[in-house]
Design an enzyme around this catalytic site. Structure first.
Site, PDB file in Angstrom:
ATOM      1  N   HIS A  86      42.057  29.822  40.195  1.00 56.06           N
ATOM      2  CA  HIS A  86      43.101  30.696  40.766  1.00 56.06           C
ATOM      3  C   HIS A  86      42.975  30.807  42.283  1.00 56.06           C
ATOM      4  CE1 HIS A  86      40.241  34.197  40.052  1.00 56.06           C
ATOM      5  NE2 HIS A  86      40.817  34.642  41.141  1.00 56.06           N
ATOM      6  N   ASP A 221      37.998  28.759  34.729  1.00 55.47           N
ATOM      7  CA  ASP A 221      38.618  29.101  36.011  1.00 55.47           C
ATOM      8  C   ASP A 221      37.846  28.502  37.198  1.00 55.47           C
ATOM      9  OD1 ASP A 221      40.058  30.256  38.040  1.00 55.47           O
ATOM     10  OD2 ASP A 221      40.068  32.269  37.181  1.00 55.47           O
ATOM     11  N   SER A 653      36.170  36.457  43.713  1.00 51.09           N
ATOM     12  CA  SER A 653      36.626  35.337  42.901  1.00 51.09           C
ATOM     13  C   SER A 653      36.043  34.044  43.439  1.00 51.09           C
ATOM     14  CB  SER A 653      38.148  35.247  42.942  1.00 51.09           C
ATOM     15  OG  SER A 653      38.686  36.229  42.115  1.00 51.09           O
TER      16      SER A 653
HETATM   17  N1  ARG Z   1      42.212  38.729  37.699  1.00 51.01           N
HETATM   18  C1  ARG Z   1      41.584  37.701  38.451  1.00 51.01           C
HETATM   19  C2  ARG Z   1      41.148  38.160  39.803  1.00 51.01           C
HETATM   20  O1  ARG Z   1      41.823  38.907  40.458  1.00 51.01           O
HETATM   21  C3  ARG Z   1      42.487  36.546  38.664  1.00 51.01           C
HETATM   22  C4  ARG Z   1      42.756  35.818  37.460  1.00 51.01           C
HETATM   23  C5  ARG Z   1      43.767  34.764  37.700  1.00 51.01           C
HETATM   24  N2  ARG Z   1      44.397  34.444  36.444  1.00 51.01           N
HETATM   25  C6  ARG Z   1      45.586  34.917  36.078  1.00 51.01           C
HETATM   26  N3  ARG Z   1      45.975  34.703  34.879  1.00 51.01           N
HETATM   27  N4  ARG Z   1      46.347  35.554  36.927  1.00 51.01           N
HETATM   28  O2  ARG Z   1      40.120  37.764  40.299  1.00 51.01           O
END
Ligand code: ARG
Length: 718
Positions: A86, A221, A653
């Site tokens: 992501h 991811d 992330s």
């Molecule tokens: N929730 C995650 C974060 O902010 C991002 C995940 C990305 N995946 C998604 N399905 N939007 O670090």
């Protein structure tokens, strides 16, 4: 019980409770020595200097701030970077077309030549950090609160200029503990960052929005990039002559895996937390601001999704913008829910009661909460408006694009026309438009404009609204309010030159101030902003000044009240380390979540009718044949993800999860639903970091992508 004793006891409880938490805290690496003993107790086997050293290469040199919003880490002596899928999403999507669809099919560079060049990407490596509090405070000493904010930026600039003099380095100065301390960070910023590998999004984004922010999770991811430098190993803009960067330090990758209770630490660049938020702020967020953000984003997401479902080429063009706002759309839903469930308001109130009792008779502290309360009373009437400007007015594609012309209007209206300035302003808009119109979908944007302006009309107090809204109500009067705003949006899209790239380009060929002022999209957005700047912004500004001033004293007071407690600063996109252990949890009565997931779970979730849960055929085949190489665990399973009680937030992330020896075991990518209030309150019972198991990453690179070249480049520890 005597009230005073009760309060004292409460204070004491708060104090000891905090002392026991080892997993809470995003610590500044420079000050880690204070935590060292505790880290060893949790399992760490490294020396403080191996974690962070100013003179010699240490782990910190392998941690890279990725594009200013994520974290990545160097995992080879040739500048190979690992981060989340992501975090690379925009770059991957930008390279994707229906003919060469790497977002859906994945991409594995088998040689340096195949790596893909990106525009506007950067990777920053921290050279050093320094406490500059004294320098800043000396310069600020004589100023009043409203002058400080402006003056601060100037002082920061001076400090940065001095620190980076005669070097190619860049610097930033950040405030800590709401202006109770300031640190300087000096970076080497690389801008030739190439895409090396990405799994298909059916792996890299497996579970999509449905699983996002939740455990149990099965997302691979990750994506890979490479830093390129010039021949002297220095940052340089893209050139075919650039070479892979030679790092001071890179991480070894461990395939030993993680078991429950094992030491884990996460090194990275957490973006923002607000752990010292008051009960007033929580009340405003849960009752007004968060629900508004969610409702406004809902409109965009629904309208875009409708179009994205119509064709693959449209979907590819709009995927990145969709991902950008859907992530925090769900975040705000979860944050509101968990703030309520975990009674964070009540928790904060308790702290405030204890604080007030302690502060009584201390002139520096005793008025803080009263002042806060006053500041919020005024702010509450205007805060929603500012949210509607940011998430509503600017959420309308046509209005945000139109607003870009305001500088052009200014230079066109100048008494002495400056052709050079006009040209510069025009070129800036043209550059923006080139990208903007690629993903600008008229059908959805017209609906968005109608719905959002209707919400603005219905939810913002009438006496705060610009006159242009009342004019719309008169001019486009329909049978229902919805119809009125639909007619308005239709007219804007028919008449505004901003509504499509050709008419925008034509206008920019011969920009004309009168025509611009009469354009319905420009005139409307300008009226909204003029009204906001004239009537609303000053209230927001005074709140911000009061909030900073009271917050500054409040934190100092909390520290004075609990002298034994180790305080850590809120996240602010600077390098931090958090340590803890791999740990399962119980989400609710009678339920227990194991600390890891496996490939078996991916097959369980497989659903060819649901885009986010369609398992690619090749992965199914590897699973069926148990073609796992040496990446399986002791049970013969491929572990996909695991959880630990590390304290992370957005910006982390892509951060490396390191074991007791400092080897890479995972890649942090999310938080869990039951602790979505975590940016405001760390709940040690529920808060977990969700990470991809690095063995799943290696398995995918090797068996799925066939990119043995990348495996060979890494240093793998058995
Ligand atoms: N929730 C995650 C974060 O902010 C991002 C995940 C990305 N995946 C998604 N399905 N939007 O670090």
């Amino acid at each position: 019980m005597n009230k005073k004793i009760a309060l004292l006891l409460l204070t004491f409880q708060l104090l000891t409770f905090n002392l026991l938490i080892a997993d809470e805290g995003m610590w500044l690496p420079m000050l880690l020595k204070n935590n060292y003993e505790e880290m060893v107790k949790a399992g760490l086997k490294l020396t403080p200097e191996q974690l962070y050293d100013i003179n010699n290469a240490s782990l910190k040199d392998a941690i890279v701030w990725f594009n200013g919003g994520c974290t990545s880490e160097i995992i080879s002596e040739r500048g190979l970077l690992l981060t989340n899928h992501h975090c690379g999403y925009e770059a991957i999507a930008n390279h994707s077309t229906a003919a060469d669809n790497i977002l859906d099919n994945g991409f594995w560079a088998k040689s340096f030549q195949e790596e893909k060049v990106n525009q506007n990407m950067f990777a920053s490596i921290l050279v050093r950090m320094e406490d500059v509090s004294d320098k800043v405070n000396k310069s600020l000493a004589s100023l009043g609160a409203d002058a400080i904010e402006y003056k601060k930026q100037e002082i920061f600039k001076g400090i940065i200029a001095e620190a980076t003099k005669d070097t190619h380095y860049e610097g930033i100065v950040r405030s800590f503990f709401k202006d109770n301390a300031y640190y300087l960070f000096v970076f080497e910023k690389f801008t030739d960052i190439r895409l090396v590998a990405a799994p298909p999004q059916s792996i890299g984004k497996f579970g999509g929005e449905i699983d996002n922010w939740m455990w149990p999770r099965h997302t691979g991811d990750f994506s890979m990039f490479r830093i390129y430098a010039d021949k002297d190993n220095k940052p340089a803009k893209y050139s075919k002559d650039n070479v892979p960067y030679k790092p001071k330090k890179f991480l070894s990758v461990s395939i030993k895996g993680v078991e429950e209770g094992d030491f884990t630490m996460v090194y990275g660049f957490p973006g923002r937390t607000n752990r010292y938020e008051t009960s007033f702020g929580i009340e405003l967020a849960t009752s007004k601001i968060n629900p508004a953000i969610v409702a406004l984003r809902d409109i965009r997401l629904t309208a875009w999704k409708e179009q994205m479902d119509k064709s693959d080429s449209t979907r590819l063009l709009m995927s990145s913008q969709y991902a950008k706002i859907s992530n925090y759309w769900k975040y705000y839903i979860g944050q509101t829910e968990q703030l309520k469930r975990l009674k964070v308001f009540e928790e904060k109130k308790q702290t405030e009661v204890a604080f007030s009792a302690w502060a009584k008779g201390k002139p520096e502290y005793e008025n803080i909460l009263t002042n806060y309360s006053k500041a919020y009373t005024d702010y509450t009437n205007y805060a929603l408006h500012s949210t509607y400007i940011r998430e509503g007015i600017l959420g309308c594609g046509i209005l945000s694009a139109a607003l870009n012309y305001s500088n052009l209007e200014k230079v066109l209206a100048a008494d002495a026309k400056n052709e050079n300035e006009i040209k510069k302003a025009t070129e800036k808009i043209t550059a923006f438009n080139t990208n903007f119109y690629k993903s600008f979908n008229k059908v959805s944007e017209q609906k968005i404009l109608a719905k959002i302006i209707q919400m603005y009309y219905e939810n913002i107090p009438a006496n705060q609204q610009p006159a242009c809204i009342a004019e719309v109500m008169k001019k486009y009067k329909g049978k229902t309010t919805a119809e009125t705003f639909e007619k308005f949006a239709k007219a804007v899209f028919e008449k505004s030159f901003v509504s499509n790239s050709q008419s925008a380009a034509k206008f920019l060929e011969k920009p004309d101030g009168n025509k611009l002022r009469k354009d319905p999209a420009y005139a409307f957005v300008k009226a909204c902003f003029d009204n906001y700047n004239k009537n609303i912004d000053s209230h927001i500004e005074s709140f911000n000044i009061a909030n900073t001033a009271e917050g500054n004293k409040y934190i100092r007071g909390l520290m004075a009240m609990q002298p034994e407690k180790k305080f850590y600063p809120d996240a602010n996109s600077t390098l931090r380390l958090t340590y803890g252990n791999a740990k399962s949890y119980s989400p609710k009565d009678a339920a227990h979540y194991s600390f890891y997931t496996t490939l078996n779970g991916i097959m369980e979730k497989d659903n060819p009718n649901e885009f986010s849960f369609t398992v690619p055929a090749k992965l199914k085949e590897l699973y069926k044949n148990k073609d796992f190489g040496n990446y399986a665990d002791k049970n013969g399973d491929i572990r996909v993800a695991f959880i630990s009680n590390n304290d992370i937030t957005g910006g982390n992330s892509g951060s490396p999860v390191l074991n007791a020896n400092g080897d890479l075991v995972g890649l942090a990518f999310d938080g869990n639903w039951e602790a979505m209030s975590g940016d405001i309150y760390f709940d040690s019972k529920y808060k977990r970091t969700i990470s991809v198991d690095v063995r799943y990453v290696l398995f995918l690179i090797d068996k799925y992508g066939g990119a043995k070249n990348l495996i060979d480049e890494m240093k793998i520890v058995q």
